[in-house]
Design an enzyme around this catalytic site. Sequence first.
Site, PDB file in Angstrom:
ATOM      1  N   ARG A 170      -4.493  69.166  12.449  1.00 32.21           N
ATOM      2  CA  ARG A 170      -5.475  70.365  12.439  1.00 32.21           C
ATOM      3  C   ARG A 170      -6.645  70.291  11.897  1.00 32.21           C
ATOM      4  O   ARG A 170      -7.516  71.204  11.571  1.00 32.21           O
ATOM      5  CB  ARG A 170      -4.460  71.495  11.398  1.00 32.21           C
ATOM      6  CG  ARG A 170      -4.244  70.710  10.131  1.00 32.21           C
ATOM      7  CD  ARG A 170      -3.227  71.790   9.377  1.00 32.21           C
ATOM      8  NE  ARG A 170      -3.039  71.237   7.795  1.00 32.21           N
ATOM      9  CZ  ARG A 170      -2.090  70.418   7.792  1.00 32.21           C
ATOM     10  NH1 ARG A 170      -1.237  69.854   8.580  1.00 32.21           N
ATOM     11  NH2 ARG A 170      -1.824  70.160   6.524  1.00 32.21           N
ATOM     12  N   TYR A 171      -6.779  69.029  11.279  1.00 32.98           N
ATOM     13  CA  TYR A 171      -8.279  68.826  10.424  1.00 32.98           C
ATOM     14  C   TYR A 171      -9.157  68.036  11.510  1.00 32.98           C
ATOM     15  O   TYR A 171     -10.340  68.005  11.205  1.00 32.98           O
ATOM     16  CB  TYR A 171      -7.901  68.079   9.358  1.00 32.98           C
ATOM     17  CG  TYR A 171      -7.206  68.993   8.306  1.00 32.98           C
ATOM     18  CD1 TYR A 171      -7.441  69.925   7.715  1.00 32.98           C
ATOM     19  CD2 TYR A 171      -6.017  68.014   7.802  1.00 32.98           C
ATOM     20  CE1 TYR A 171      -6.802  70.601   6.708  1.00 32.98           C
ATOM     21  CE2 TYR A 171      -5.276  68.625   6.560  1.00 32.98           C
ATOM     22  CZ  TYR A 171      -5.507  70.114   6.136  1.00 32.98           C
ATOM     23  OH  TYR A 171      -4.874  70.647   5.262  1.00 32.98           O
ATOM     24  N   ILE A 172      -8.568  67.260  12.446  1.00 33.11           N
ATOM     25  CA  ILE A 172      -9.529  66.425  13.433  1.00 33.11           C
ATOM     26  C   ILE A 172      -9.822  67.119  14.531  1.00 33.11           C
ATOM     27  O   ILE A 172      -8.980  67.939  15.012  1.00 33.11           O
ATOM     28  CB  ILE A 172      -9.156  65.098  13.678  1.00 33.11           C
ATOM     29  CG1 ILE A 172      -7.696  65.277  13.845  1.00 33.11           C
ATOM     30  CG2 ILE A 172      -9.067  64.401  11.885  1.00 33.11           C
ATOM     31  CD1 ILE A 172      -7.090  63.627  14.286  1.00 33.11           C
TER      32      ILE A 172
END
Length: 873
Positions: free
Chosen positions: A123-125
């Site tokens: 979800r962060y990259i």
Amino acid sequence: MSDIENNGQSENGDALHDSVPVTGMYQEWFLDYASYVILERAVPAIEDGLKPVQRRILHAMKEMDDGRFNKVANIIGQTMQYHPHGDASISDAIVNLGQKDLLIETQGNWGDIRTGDGAAAARYIEARLSKFALEVVFNPQTTDWQVSYDGRKREPVTLPVKFPLLLAQGVEGIAVGLSTKILPHNFCELINASIDVLKGKKASIVPDFPTGGLADFSEYNEGLRGGRIKVRARIEEGEGKSLLIKDIPFGTTTTSLIDSIIKANDKGKIKIKKVVDNTAKDVEIQVFLASGQSPDMTIDALYAFTDCEQSISPNACVIIKDKPVFIGVNDILTYNTRQTKELLKRELEIRKGELMEKLLFSSLEKIFIENRIYRDIEECETWEDVIATIDKGLDPYKPEFYREITRDDIIRLTEIKIKRISRFDSFKADELMRKLEDELKEVEHNLEHLTEFAIDYYKNLLKKHGKGRERKTEIRNFETIQATVVAANNAKLYVNRKDGFIGHGLKKDEFVCDCSDLDDIIAFKKDGTCVVTKIQDKVFVGKDIIHVGIFRKGDERMVYNMIYLDGTSGRTMVKRFQILSVTRDREYILTKGTKGSKVLYFTANANGEAEIVTVYLTQGSKARVKVFDFDFKELDIKGRGAGGNILTKYTVRKIQLKMEGVSTLGGLDVYYDDAVGRINTDERGKLIGNFLGDDKIIAFYKDGSYELTSYELTNRYDPNTLLLIEKFDPLAVISCVYYDGTSKNHYVKRFNIETSTVNKKFSFISDHRRSTLDIVSTDKQPQVEVTLKKDKETEKVEYDLDMLIDVKGWKSVGNKLSSHIVKNIKLLEPVKKDSPSKEEKEDKDDLEIGSTIDLNVKDDDDKDQLGLFKNGK
């Protein structure tokens, strides 16, 4: 009651299933499972080099592609429409693709293959397809499609990749009873190799690893089973008695590498103070050496005992026509190159068809409007009359078209809007048709010259995407490192001569030498036998030990001198011998093996020394000379089984050493092999010279430094930085030309070596970071060819360096080489003086005679006489 509760029968009493043997079920299901894992999970297809999960990820990303980055979590969700194995496997696969930096552009923390750090949560990259992927991987028109696992979507069977993607990325997979391991290859080299294939040449490619380092591909075997690659870290000498590890072997991480170094130190294989990880943008692991440790020896030990050297076994296996096939990387490249050529042909043929259709309709449109056929349909009452009227109006022009005019073509004409008809420009229509015809001719030309078109396609790929993808792994040939030679001395050897024990645990007994726990020990006994055994805490080798030492297999310099009494004949025998190879723990007889034989004198000589001994016979012997000397150099060196020569037939009272000997083996011919950067005595590479005693080697480096070293075979000389290596002559004059980074000029200087410190580099040019040594020579009359830039022209000039400058101190700056810009410097062959002519010899003889007469000159008449001699009269 359920069917199960009713003992496997339905309500009417019929059996639910036919009986099936368990063995048959296992065999059938296992084979189905194995086939599924091989084809659908572990092994890539040769066509696109992708496993199913990778192919589905790329297909999902293409469907989502709008030029912007997408959250990896969203990409995973999109991929799950095609891949029925959960988000974890998809997440791992997309991170793996992203870290290869070829098909996917990444944003965020994607981890680091060098350090072993993992990527951040999905979800962060973010990720998107690279320009290379969009250009090379996708084309819906040439893609073969199949229905996805749930029947709702369609997915590609394989992607139409126009590039050897499998070899560029590499792959590793483990299936049921089968595995594959294809190593990554260099992007630019693959393209050039594909061009060679198209030109009919044979391609030969080797891997290139993203972690860099050094690699020996001599046993690569095209990536097939049985092949092997040795990969090494790049290790340099740092400041403050330390080593710097710059690149790491493929398959390792900085963490695992450091752990292996610490483990080797704890086991005593190497001796270091500490290890510091300075890795940031670039890998740098600093290893601080313990006091007294040789950097070269420690480098070898790091390769021998840590993860600084790895052996990789490739196993190229791919799916071809739904079957796993073992195939070499050169054959894979050839297959992919021909596939690319075929895909380009299909794309050209599709484009040709599109252009011909555009030309056909443009012609129909022009005829329909310019001949006002659209007015003929105004009076038609039915649709069929409209179609028939237009068809009739086109009849005169039909022979000009490449195919028959169909009903769909006519219907398409009826769909032309009135606005377009009213604004129709015949000139623009002709111009458009001309452009289409030119493009069609170009496409037809490319189809006729398909090989040249494919070559241009590859060259264009290299031009657009090849920058920054140069080879990272340096190709080297590695020498075999003997672990026993480079292991640190982590043990001490002791001996109990009387009781016959040796080992590193006999600390109360006689100390012999420092050694490694990997060493073999050789022990000689008074009865004329010897035995070789692995060093242990305490081991019995036999009583009355006369000599103990470390055994080096194949050491031709070690020579043993022995005098022994033959028990049967009573004669005293003498021999010199070598022991090159043995079987451990087997006792070897060095005498004739007769009862009562015993050793009277014994020495072990590491460099083949031959001493002189004095032999004393008993007073009661009948010999006239009862004391005499014997020189061992009179004997030839033979094998351990030789009986030896008769020293005397009389009884010997004692033998004493009279004079230490010198080596009878002569000097060592030492060679430098620039392929591995090591010296050797195996005649590999360039002969440096013959070495004996305290002789030294001098090495000059491109950074303007020199180093004196011993001729130990463990020394290392980096071929990438080495400029000259030879036997050191203290009287030789060093001539050099160097570039000074401060003044940006070239200088020439000549000097003698004034230092004597060994294994320390001394810089003899300016310390500016751009200063470099261009030419260095120890010839008496070195000559260089210098290319100078004068105005807009270049000129080549030859210089005798010994005429340009006198010999000065080694720290002097020197003289400026030229006021013009120096473009190139080339060292010429040394001047060879021709043999003197007959007249020159006579003149020389006359001069020598004159010199003799000059010693006896007494008066002016004699001086005149001398003048006549000097003039050759």
